[in-house]
Design an enzyme around this catalytic site. Structure first.
Site, mmCIF file in Angstrom:
data_model
loop_
_atom_site.group_PDB
_atom_site.id
_atom_site.type_symbol
_atom_site.label_atom_id
_atom_site.label_comp_id
_atom_site.label_asym_id
_atom_site.label_seq_id
_atom_site.Cartn_x
_atom_site.Cartn_y
_atom_site.Cartn_z
ATOM 1 N N CYS A 1 0.719 -1.136 0.162
ATOM 2 C CA CYS A 1 0.001 0.096 -0.030
ATOM 3 C C CYS A 1 0.897 1.138 -0.003
ATOM 4 O O CYS A 1 2.168 1.078 0.315
ATOM 5 C CB CYS A 1 -0.953 -0.144 1.151
ATOM 6 S SG CYS A 1 -2.033 -1.642 1.380
ATOM 7 N N ARG B 1 1.286 1.629 -5.947
ATOM 8 C CA ARG B 1 1.943 0.586 -4.698
ATOM 9 C C ARG B 1 0.385 -0.184 -4.554
ATOM 10 O O ARG B 1 0.373 -1.073 -3.650
ATOM 11 C CB ARG B 1 2.239 1.095 -3.590
ATOM 12 C CG ARG B 1 3.472 2.172 -3.708
ATOM 13 C CD ARG B 1 3.841 2.923 -2.575
ATOM 14 N NE ARG B 1 4.037 2.064 -1.528
ATOM 15 C CZ ARG B 1 5.270 1.353 -1.202
ATOM 16 N NH1 ARG B 1 6.325 1.871 -2.097
ATOM 17 N NH2 ARG B 1 5.665 0.637 -0.578
ATOM 18 N N TRP C 1 -3.426 -1.999 -1.641
ATOM 19 C CA TRP C 1 -3.599 -3.291 -2.383
ATOM 20 C C TRP C 1 -3.987 -4.071 -1.256
ATOM 21 O O TRP C 1 -3.317 -4.449 -0.281
ATOM 22 C CB TRP C 1 -2.176 -3.533 -2.961
ATOM 23 C CG TRP C 1 -1.998 -4.763 -3.818
ATOM 24 C CD1 TRP C 1 -2.357 -4.755 -4.989
ATOM 25 C CD2 TRP C 1 -1.551 -6.071 -3.364
ATOM 26 N NE1 TRP C 1 -2.052 -6.019 -5.584
ATOM 27 C CE2 TRP C 1 -1.619 -6.884 -4.217
ATOM 28 C CE3 TRP C 1 -1.098 -6.492 -2.249
ATOM 29 C CZ2 TRP C 1 -1.534 -8.144 -4.439
ATOM 30 C CZ3 TRP C 1 -0.682 -7.871 -1.952
ATOM 31 C CH2 TRP C 1 -0.994 -8.884 -3.192
ATOM 32 N N ASN D 1 0.871 0.144 5.957
ATOM 33 C CA ASN D 1 1.310 -0.417 4.944
ATOM 34 C C ASN D 1 2.365 -1.727 5.581
ATOM 35 O O ASN D 1 3.028 -1.346 6.357
ATOM 36 C CB ASN D 1 2.621 0.506 3.779
ATOM 37 C CG ASN D 1 2.900 -0.425 3.076
ATOM 38 O OD1 ASN D 1 2.478 -1.422 2.399
ATOM 39 N ND2 ASN D 1 4.116 -0.059 2.742
ATOM 40 N N GLY D 2 1.768 -2.666 5.133
ATOM 41 C CA GLY D 2 2.626 -4.072 5.606
ATOM 42 C C GLY D 2 1.531 -4.944 5.851
ATOM 43 O O GLY D 2 0.385 -5.148 5.505
ATOM 44 N N GLU E 1 10.896 -13.099 -20.118
ATOM 45 C CA GLU E 1 10.442 -11.769 -19.857
ATOM 46 C C GLU E 1 9.457 -11.324 -20.721
ATOM 47 O O GLU E 1 8.328 -10.767 -20.332
ATOM 48 C CB GLU E 1 11.679 -10.818 -20.080
ATOM 49 C CG GLU E 1 11.308 -9.252 -19.728
ATOM 50 C CD GLU E 1 10.550 -9.070 -18.477
ATOM 51 O OE1 GLU E 1 10.242 -7.739 -18.331
ATOM 52 O OE2 GLU E 1 10.644 -9.714 -17.343
ATOM 53 N N LYS F 1 5.473 -10.182 -19.801
ATOM 54 C CA LYS F 1 5.033 -8.901 -20.218
ATOM 55 C C LYS F 1 3.586 -9.055 -20.589
ATOM 56 O O LYS F 1 2.569 -8.282 -20.356
ATOM 57 C CB LYS F 1 5.812 -8.173 -21.134
ATOM 58 C CG LYS F 1 6.723 -7.485 -20.641
ATOM 59 C CD LYS F 1 6.482 -6.322 -19.458
ATOM 60 C CE LYS F 1 7.528 -6.095 -18.402
ATOM 61 N NZ LYS F 1 7.678 -6.926 -17.419
ATOM 62 N N GLU G 1 1.202 -9.760 -17.854
ATOM 63 C CA GLU G 1 1.116 -8.612 -16.976
ATOM 64 C C GLU G 1 -0.082 -7.516 -17.190
ATOM 65 O O GLU G 1 -0.883 -7.252 -16.799
ATOM 66 C CB GLU G 1 2.401 -7.864 -16.465
ATOM 67 C CG GLU G 1 3.316 -8.655 -15.570
ATOM 68 C CD GLU G 1 4.663 -7.721 -15.679
ATOM 69 O OE1 GLU G 1 4.776 -7.672 -14.327
ATOM 70 O OE2 GLU G 1 5.076 -7.527 -16.274
ATOM 71 N N HIS H 1 8.818 -32.474 -24.557
ATOM 72 C CA HIS H 1 8.652 -33.206 -23.049
ATOM 73 C C HIS H 1 7.202 -32.767 -22.461
ATOM 74 O O HIS H 1 7.204 -32.967 -21.137
ATOM 75 C CB HIS H 1 9.723 -33.039 -22.469
ATOM 76 C CG HIS H 1 11.123 -33.417 -22.966
ATOM 77 N ND1 HIS H 1 11.456 -34.607 -22.848
ATOM 78 C CD2 HIS H 1 11.896 -32.811 -23.858
ATOM 79 C CE1 HIS H 1 12.791 -34.690 -23.473
ATOM 80 N NE2 HIS H 1 12.968 -33.688 -24.001
ATOM 81 N N LYS I 1 3.082 -2.206 -7.910
ATOM 82 C CA LYS I 1 4.892 -2.218 -8.557
ATOM 83 C C LYS I 1 5.627 -2.551 -7.443
ATOM 84 O O LYS I 1 6.683 -2.969 -7.742
ATOM 85 C CB LYS I 1 4.958 -0.755 -9.160
ATOM 86 C CG LYS I 1 6.438 -0.742 -9.880
ATOM 87 C CD LYS I 1 6.542 0.430 -10.661
ATOM 88 C CE LYS I 1 7.785 0.380 -11.519
ATOM 89 N NZ LYS I 1 7.508 -0.722 -12.584
#
Length: 588
Positions: free
Chosen positions: A2, A27, A73, A99-100, A465, A469, A472, A488, A583
């Protein structure tokens, strides 16, 4: 994950708190809220949704002398109004933003319930404000100190006491929090960016710090004793978050990549390499180099592993959230390299504590000067990438790759790296100068629901990567595979129209990779090949100007970023703020 912001003194609280939240909503953006105390009247407004929705519901001004705000968040409890912050204690003595994560909140909640406390939310944060109230016997600092001794977990809290309109209290442990020193007012926030228009003088708090802000001063305590913390300057130039005409931050930040890479060259080359000589000596003497990171940074670490192995240095990489709980032996004399864009990643902070407790050397590579990881590192290096607002990291990945290439080149005294990176810059600039074909291909595939990203060697690392993306920002189920692994098991998932993005930047692996693509095409896959122009063949849909093989991940990933961006744009998705993500991951 947050974001919190607060202040005390002569402040336009409506503008300060809302603008601060907008700069912190990377955040989290599940809900938002503000609380402002004017003498003994507390104004409170909170609601689910983004900061803009909160702002639209607020009065034109918020008169007061102390205020706090929060963007959330969700960890404990749904993103609804009753779980939004700020939280008010049962007897309305305290208001708090947090926050936490409080790990023992259930036990505390059970104990408070026995003492007559009821609860309005499902959050772990509400028990903090009620515990403060329960521990309060006329001295707020004493109540904070006692409360900190009873909490287990991470927290950065800004606290208003209803009877003290000229003080803003705070406490911190394992979550980011810093103070801003102003004129006639003082501030605090999770990130300097929330305060940068009002001050450029900051105090980075340490774990265990608590205290208060007043309009003309502040006091910091640790374990009951007053402490001094260094005042540091941060330039507003670093926090430029103007869109400058771009429709989204993600595309703006992709276009900033060439300038970021030039800044790296300017900072780490000056008639030779500019790296700490003691650090280079320790790396050379180390029995192994071990990387730790999460997400995009972890995929950059995988490239770094190949760089170090190319000079004969034993090297490996671990996902931080796994290594933190299983810090296995990696040699008698290891050197750790920690990559983190924010410098506040909770899993990495936990890893670094293990490393530091064992007196082992570590280098933190971050974009955030003064962050927790940077301050506690043996050595630190900055990426100079500037503020990255979009949740999906783009320019930081390229900065990490280039930094690691420079670091390894300095270890072997290879000055050719400067020319190689300038070639990389030129290749990326040509991709960005005309990305219309990438956009067209993306729009044609906007209905894709599944995607395979395939490569070998460095190309497999680019695939990792690229797939991230696509997940996301475009919400496409995407997975990366080494070409040799398809048969496989994963090839069973291929059906007509399945999107496959394949990479070719390596002469030695080209033939086998192309065989894999033929096998996939024969089963109906929609093959989109990304190739270095040295190896481009008929039918390859995307190619880029040639770069040295070890830097081929750079253009490959930039094309992948653009592909994901434009596919998300075609679908009308919230590109800069993807669902369920934030983020800066400051909770485990």
């Amino acid at each position: 994950m947050c974001g919190i912001v607060g202040g005390v003194g002569k402040i336009d609280f409506r503008n300060y708190l809302i603008n601060g939240l907008k700069k912190l909503d990377y955040r989290g953006y599940d809900s938002a809220g503000v609380a402002v105390l004017d003498h003994k009247h507390l104004f409170l407004k909170k609601m689910p949704g983004k900061v803009e929705e909160l702002s639209a519901c607020l009065p034109a001004s918020l008169p007061g002398t102390v205020g706090i705000a929060h963007t959330r968040w969700a960890t404990h409890g749904e993103p609804n109004e009753r779980n939004a912050h700020p939280h008010i204690s049962m007897k309305r003595k305290f208001a708090l933003v947090h926050n936490g994560v409080i790990e023992n909140f259930k036990a505390i909640k059970k104990d408070l319930f026995k003492h007559g406390y009821g609860f309005l939310s499902d959050t772990d944060s509400e028990i903090v404000v009620d515990l403060l109230e329960y521990n309060y016997h006329g001295d707020v600092l004493a109540a904070i100190k006692k409360t900190m001794g009873e909490l287990e977990g991470s927290y950065a809290c800004a606290i208003i006491h209803a009877d003290e309109p000229n003080r803003l209290y705070f406490m911190k442990n394992a979550s980011p929090l810093l103070l801003g020193k102003g004129e006639g007012a003082n501030y605090l926030a999770s990130d300097a960016g929330a305060m940068i228009g009002l001050t450029e003088s900051f105090v980075d708090l340490e774990d265990g710090d608590y205290g208060y802000l007043e309009p003309d001063g502040y006091a910091i305590f640790a374990d009951g004793n007053p402490v001094e913390r260094e005042i540091v300057a941060r330039s507003k130039d670093f926090y430029d978050d103007d869109l400058h005409g771009y429709p989204h931050y993600m595309i703006k930040e992709i276009h900033e990549i060439p300038s970021v890479l030039r800044r790296l060259l300017d900072n780490y080359l000056d008639d030779g390499f500019v790296f700490d000589k003691n650090m280079l000596s320790m790396i050379k003497m180390a029995s192994s180099v071990h990387f730790l990171a999460c997400g995009t940074s972890f995929y950059a670490c995988k490239v770094g592993v190949k760089y170090f192995r190319s000079i004969g240095k034993r090297s490996g990489a671990s996902i931080a959230s796994e290594w933190a709980y299983d810090p296995y032996d990696i040699g008698e004399n290891p050197f750790f390299i920690i990559l983190s864009q924010s410098g506040e990643t909770a899993d990495l902070i936990k890893c670094q504590k293990v490393i530091n407790d064992n007196n082992l050397p570590n280098l933190v590579v971050t974009n955030s000067k003064g962050s927790t990881l940077e301050r506690k590192a043996t050595f630190s290096s900055l990426l100079y990438a500037g503020v990255e607002v979009a949740v999906a990291s783009t320019k930081s990945y390229l900065a990490q790759i280039a930094y690691l290439a420079l670091l390894v080149a300095s270890l072997k005294s290879d000055g050719r790296v400067e020319g190689d990176i300038r070639t990389l810059i030129s290749s990326i600039e040509k991709i960005l100068a005309d990305d219309s074909k990438i956009k067209k291909l993306a729009y044609e595939r906007k209905d894709a629901t599944d995607a395979f990203y395939v490569g070998r060697g460095y190309d497999y690392l680019a695939a990792l990567e690229g797939a991230l993306k696509m997940k996301e920002v475009a919400y496409v189920h995407a997975e990366a595979y080494p070409g040799g692994e398809l048969k496989h098991g994963p090839i069973a998932l291929i059906q007509k129209g399945t999107l496959v993005v394949g990479y070719i930047t390596d002469a030695e692996k080209e033939a086998s990779s192309r065989n894999n693509f033929v096998e996939l095409a024969s089963r109906g896959a929609d093959i989109l090949v990304v190739s270095d122009e040295k190896y481009t063949r008929e039918g390859d849909l995307l190619s880029f100007p040639a770069v040295p093989e070890y830097l081929g991940v750079g253009p490959s990933v930039v094309i992948s970023q653009l592909l994901a961006y434009y596919l998300a744009e075609a679908k009308g998705l919230p590109i800069d703020k993807p669902r369920n993500l934030a983020k800066s991951v400051t909770v485990e």
